[in-house]
Design a protein around this motif. Structure first.
Motif, PDB file in Angstrom:
ATOM      1  N   VAL A 203    -134.280  37.770  50.961  1.00 60.83           N
ATOM      2  CA  VAL A 203    -132.870  37.541  50.680  1.00 60.83           C
ATOM      3  C   VAL A 203    -132.351  36.303  49.933  1.00 60.83           C
ATOM      4  O   VAL A 203    -132.366  35.446  50.197  1.00 60.83           O
ATOM      5  N   PRO A 204    -132.308  36.634  48.558  1.00 56.72           N
ATOM      6  CA  PRO A 204    -132.136  35.453  47.793  1.00 56.72           C
ATOM      7  C   PRO A 204    -130.535  34.912  47.865  1.00 56.72           C
ATOM      8  O   PRO A 204    -129.682  35.733  47.741  1.00 56.72           O
ATOM      9  N   HIS A 205    -130.393  33.710  47.544  1.00 67.19           N
ATOM     10  CA  HIS A 205    -129.139  33.042  47.334  1.00 67.19           C
ATOM     11  C   HIS A 205    -128.189  33.251  48.560  1.00 67.19           C
ATOM     12  O   HIS A 205    -126.875  33.607  48.194  1.00 67.19           O
ATOM     13  N   ILE A 206    -128.623  33.474  49.718  1.00 64.41           N
ATOM     14  CA  ILE A 206    -127.684  33.938  50.696  1.00 64.41           C
ATOM     15  C   ILE A 206    -126.958  32.922  51.429  1.00 64.41           C
ATOM     16  O   ILE A 206    -125.646  33.020  51.985  1.00 64.41           O
ATOM     17  N   GLU A 207    -127.329  31.583  51.250  1.00 64.76           N
ATOM     18  CA  GLU A 207    -126.784  30.408  51.812  1.00 64.76           C
ATOM     19  C   GLU A 207    -125.295  30.435  51.532  1.00 64.76           C
ATOM     20  O   GLU A 207    -124.358  29.872  52.080  1.00 64.76           O
ATOM     21  N   TYR A 209    -123.206  32.622  51.036  1.00 68.88           N
ATOM     22  CA  TYR A 209    -122.091  33.687  51.578  1.00 68.88           C
ATOM     23  C   TYR A 209    -122.171  33.566  53.054  1.00 68.88           C
ATOM     24  O   TYR A 209    -121.893  34.769  53.730  1.00 68.88           O
ATOM     25  N   LYS A 210    -122.112  32.519  53.571  1.00 71.87           N
ATOM     26  CA  LYS A 210    -122.433  32.345  55.296  1.00 71.87           C
ATOM     27  C   LYS A 210    -120.895  32.905  55.723  1.00 71.87           C
ATOM     28  O   LYS A 210    -120.849  33.562  57.017  1.00 71.87           O
ATOM     29  N   ASN A 211    -119.732  32.852  55.129  1.00 71.84           N
ATOM     30  CA  ASN A 211    -118.705  33.358  55.608  1.00 71.84           C
ATOM     31  C   ASN A 211    -118.235  34.776  55.332  1.00 71.84           C
ATOM     32  O   ASN A 211    -117.048  35.180  55.679  1.00 71.84           O
ATOM     33  N   HIS A 212    -119.254  35.398  54.645  1.00 73.66           N
ATOM     34  CA  HIS A 212    -118.876  36.910  54.465  1.00 73.66           C
ATOM     35  C   HIS A 212    -119.557  37.764  55.337  1.00 73.66           C
ATOM     36  O   HIS A 212    -120.292  37.275  56.064  1.00 73.66           O
ATOM     37  N   THR A 213    -119.222  39.071  55.313  1.00 79.88           N
ATOM     38  CA  THR A 213    -119.674  40.025  56.095  1.00 79.88           C
ATOM     39  C   THR A 213    -120.681  40.802  55.358  1.00 79.88           C
ATOM     40  O   THR A 213    -120.293  41.402  54.372  1.00 79.88           O
ATOM     41  N   PRO A 214    -122.138  40.573  55.610  1.00 79.60           N
ATOM     42  CA  PRO A 214    -122.964  41.436  54.924  1.00 79.60           C
ATOM     43  C   PRO A 214    -122.718  42.963  54.874  1.00 79.60           C
ATOM     44  O   PRO A 214    -122.523  43.546  56.103  1.00 79.60           O
ATOM     45  N   VAL A 215    -122.739  43.733  53.857  1.00 79.81           N
ATOM     46  CA  VAL A 215    -122.611  45.084  53.930  1.00 79.81           C
ATOM     47  C   VAL A 215    -123.910  45.692  53.324  1.00 79.81           C
ATOM     48  O   VAL A 215    -124.261  45.478  52.028  1.00 79.81           O
ATOM     49  N   ALA A 229    -135.321  45.315  58.622  1.00 82.25           N
ATOM     50  CA  ALA A 229    -135.850  44.030  58.465  1.00 82.25           C
ATOM     51  C   ALA A 229    -134.968  43.094  57.844  1.00 82.25           C
ATOM     52  O   ALA A 229    -134.950  42.102  58.180  1.00 82.25           O
ATOM     53  N   THR A 230    -133.811  43.689  56.952  1.00 81.51           N
ATOM     54  CA  THR A 230    -132.878  42.841  56.232  1.00 81.51           C
ATOM     55  C   THR A 230    -132.004  42.256  57.532  1.00 81.51           C
ATOM     56  O   THR A 230    -131.548  40.905  57.171  1.00 81.51           O
ATOM     57  N   ILE A 231    -131.512  42.944  58.547  1.00 84.81           N
ATOM     58  CA  ILE A 231    -130.723  42.459  59.693  1.00 84.81           C
ATOM     59  C   ILE A 231    -131.435  41.436  60.370  1.00 84.81           C
ATOM     60  O   ILE A 231    -130.786  40.338  60.571  1.00 84.81           O
ATOM     61  N   GLY A 232    -132.730  41.545  60.512  1.00 88.55           N
ATOM     62  CA  GLY A 232    -133.503  40.149  61.147  1.00 88.55           C
ATOM     63  C   GLY A 232    -133.394  39.116  60.273  1.00 88.55           C
ATOM     64  O   GLY A 232    -133.171  37.985  60.952  1.00 88.55           O
ATOM     65  N   HIS A 233    -133.754  39.145  59.050  1.00 89.47           N
ATOM     66  CA  HIS A 233    -133.508  38.146  58.240  1.00 89.47           C
ATOM     67  C   HIS A 233    -132.089  37.382  58.215  1.00 89.47           C
ATOM     68  O   HIS A 233    -131.953  36.195  58.052  1.00 89.47           O
ATOM     69  N   LEU A 234    -130.923  38.327  57.885  1.00 88.05           N
ATOM     70  CA  LEU A 234    -129.527  37.809  57.903  1.00 88.05           C
ATOM     71  C   LEU A 234    -129.301  37.003  59.279  1.00 88.05           C
ATOM     72  O   LEU A 234    -128.661  36.027  59.232  1.00 88.05           O
ATOM     73  N   LYS A 235    -130.070  37.655  60.650  1.00 83.66           N
ATOM     74  CA  LYS A 235    -129.792  37.040  61.846  1.00 83.66           C
ATOM     75  C   LYS A 235    -130.400  35.608  61.807  1.00 83.66           C
ATOM     76  O   LYS A 235    -129.573  34.565  62.107  1.00 83.66           O
ATOM     77  N   MET A 237    -130.712  33.573  59.464  1.00 78.23           N
ATOM     78  CA  MET A 237    -130.005  32.715  58.458  1.00 78.23           C
ATOM     79  C   MET A 237    -128.646  32.544  58.982  1.00 78.23           C
ATOM     80  O   MET A 237    -127.837  31.723  58.316  1.00 78.23           O
ATOM     81  N   GLY A 238    -128.245  32.926  60.152  1.00 77.64           N
ATOM     82  CA  GLY A 238    -127.100  32.783  60.800  1.00 77.64           C
ATOM     83  C   GLY A 238    -125.846  33.537  60.139  1.00 77.64           C
ATOM     84  O   GLY A 238    -124.439  33.045  60.151  1.00 77.64           O
ATOM     85  N   MET A 239    -126.049  34.648  59.603  1.00 73.94           N
ATOM     86  CA  MET A 239    -125.026  35.252  58.754  1.00 73.94           C
ATOM     87  C   MET A 239    -124.564  36.145  60.007  1.00 73.94           C
ATOM     88  O   MET A 239    -125.018  36.413  61.173  1.00 73.94           O
ATOM     89  N   LYS A 240    -123.127  36.566  59.620  1.00 76.37           N
ATOM     90  CA  LYS A 240    -122.525  37.647  60.482  1.00 76.37           C
ATOM     91  C   LYS A 240    -123.333  38.942  60.669  1.00 76.37           C
ATOM     92  O   LYS A 240    -124.063  39.364  59.932  1.00 76.37           O
ATOM     93  N   LYS A 241    -123.025  39.734  61.948  1.00 78.32           N
ATOM     94  CA  LYS A 241    -123.610  40.981  62.067  1.00 78.32           C
ATOM     95  C   LYS A 241    -123.193  41.915  60.825  1.00 78.32           C
ATOM     96  O   LYS A 241    -121.991  42.027  60.539  1.00 78.32           O
ATOM     97  N   PRO A 242    -124.058  42.755  60.110  1.00 79.52           N
ATOM     98  CA  PRO A 242    -123.966  43.376  58.935  1.00 79.52           C
ATOM     99  C   PRO A 242    -123.522  44.748  59.373  1.00 79.52           C
ATOM    100  O   PRO A 242    -123.441  45.204  60.329  1.00 79.52           O
ATOM    101  N   VAL A 243    -122.694  45.382  58.457  1.00 77.87           N
ATOM    102  CA  VAL A 243    -122.184  46.615  58.373  1.00 77.87           C
ATOM    103  C   VAL A 243    -123.105  47.610  57.271  1.00 77.87           C
ATOM    104  O   VAL A 243    -123.410  47.066  56.396  1.00 77.87           O
ATOM    105  N   CYS A 244    -123.946  48.416  58.161  1.00 77.99           N
ATOM    106  CA  CYS A 244    -124.942  49.298  57.223  1.00 77.99           C
ATOM    107  C   CYS A 244    -124.184  50.473  56.921  1.00 77.99           C
ATOM    108  O   CYS A 244    -123.721  51.267  57.649  1.00 77.99           O
ATOM    109  N   ILE A 245    -124.219  50.896  55.309  1.00 81.47           N
ATOM    110  CA  ILE A 245    -123.523  51.939  54.945  1.00 81.47           C
ATOM    111  C   ILE A 245    -124.543  52.888  53.967  1.00 81.47           C
ATOM    112  O   ILE A 245    -125.398  52.360  53.451  1.00 81.47           O
ATOM    113  N   GLY A 246    -124.701  54.123  54.402  1.00 85.91           N
ATOM    114  CA  GLY A 246    -125.428  54.895  53.671  1.00 85.91           C
ATOM    115  C   GLY A 246    -124.838  56.158  53.220  1.00 85.91           C
ATOM    116  O   GLY A 246    -124.097  56.782  53.819  1.00 85.91           O
TER     117      GLY A 246
END
Length: 293
Positions: A203-207, A209-215, A229-235, A237-246
């Motif tokens: 996950v590049p350059h995530i630092e 965006y710590k105050n954003h909600t990952p989508v 796998a991405t959710i695990g990486h975001l977790k 890195m201390g990111m907020k819980k993501p919203v998954c959209i398909g």
């Protein structure tokens, strides 16, 4: 030309919505299985000289193809002017080359079969990977609906400070379009796939965006391994819980519950495949196209 709509089993809600939006007739047909598993078809409405619209999303296509074919052929024999298949999810698009010696290029075979018994095809964001358009394999007029507008609108009105995350380099073009329309930043994952169920994610350059909600956005959610796998990486890195959209929610096996177990805040899909996660509707876009036929 008068239009009449028929729902293949499981497509009743979308068909009802499209029929109402188009101000068309709702067709009645009996589709059932004989005890030996063969399909019985009976059209109970008058289809003579009408445009017959068959609504059938094509996840798990092998069970749906024969009833769809039989219904189309029966309508033609009863005098239908033309047939249009509305398949919000179009199957058999991934096998678009011979990866291993002896494999069948099933996307081409499926296209040839569908083209043989309908006059028009309407679908939503098919998985065009190594093909530039459906016309490379379909010999009938095909119309594609892009869900980027409805996705971006949903994100814009429902998520505060979204950060869109694309699954791989192939998704960058449409993820960037959704991000632009949603007025949100985006990043693209760097992905190495080791098999059907094993994916390595960076996950590049995530630092920043710590105050954003990952989508997390993808065209198809099948096994959901990439998203998990991405959710695990975001977790980590201390990111907020993501919203998954398909766009298309296939959710093979326990993929839907697995996403929540992994830490997803919400799992949202378009109503191209009926599912409890359907929150984004593409009915209006489809109806507009049908009205132009």
């Amino acid at each position: 030309m008068k239009k009449i709509f028929f729902a293949l089993p499981g497509n009743e809600a979308l068909t009802k919505s499209l029929t109402e939006k188009c101000g068309a007739e709702s067709g009645k047909a009996t589709i059932r299985q004989f005890p030996d598993g063969e399909t019985y078809i009976k059209i109970e409405s008058d289809v003579k000289d009408k445009l017959v619209v068959l609504v059938c999303t094509l996840n798990y296509p092998d069970d749906k193809l024969l009833p769809l074919y039989y219904l189309s052929e029966t309508a033609k024999e009863l005098g239908a002017k033309s047939i249009c298949i509305v398949a919000p999810y179009l199957a058999y698009m991934r096998q678009d080359k011979r990866f291993l010696s002896g494999e069948g290029i099933t996307s081409a075979y499926f296209a040839k079969l569908i083209s043989s018994f309908t006059d028009y095809l309407i679908t939503v964001d098919p998985h065009l990977h190594r093909r530039s358009s459906l016309s490379e394999i379909y010999t009938i007029p095909t119309t594609l609906i892009h869900a980027s507008d409805v996705l971006s609108k949903w994100i814009r009105y429902n998520i505060e400070k979204p950060l869109l995350v694309g699954p791989d380099s192939e998704s960058e073009q449409w993820v960037s379009e959704v991000a632009h329309q949603a007025d949100a930043p985006f990043i693209i994952l760097e992905k190495i796939r080791h098999g059907d169920n094993e994916v390595e994610i960076s996950v590049p350059h995530i630092e920043q965006y710590k105050n954003h909600t990952p989508v997390l956005v993808d065209d198809i959610i099948s096994t959901a391994r990439t998203m998990i796998a991405t959710i695990g990486h975001l977790k980590n890195m201390g990111m907020k819980k993501p919203v998954c959209i398909g766009i298309h929610g296939i959710f093979a096996n326990t993929a839907y519950s697995d996403l929540y177990t992994a830490g997803a805040q919400e799992v949202i899909t378009c109503n191209t495949i009926p599912h409890i996660s359907n929150r984004i509707k593409i009915d209006e876009s489809i109806a507009l196209l049908i009205d132009r036929l």
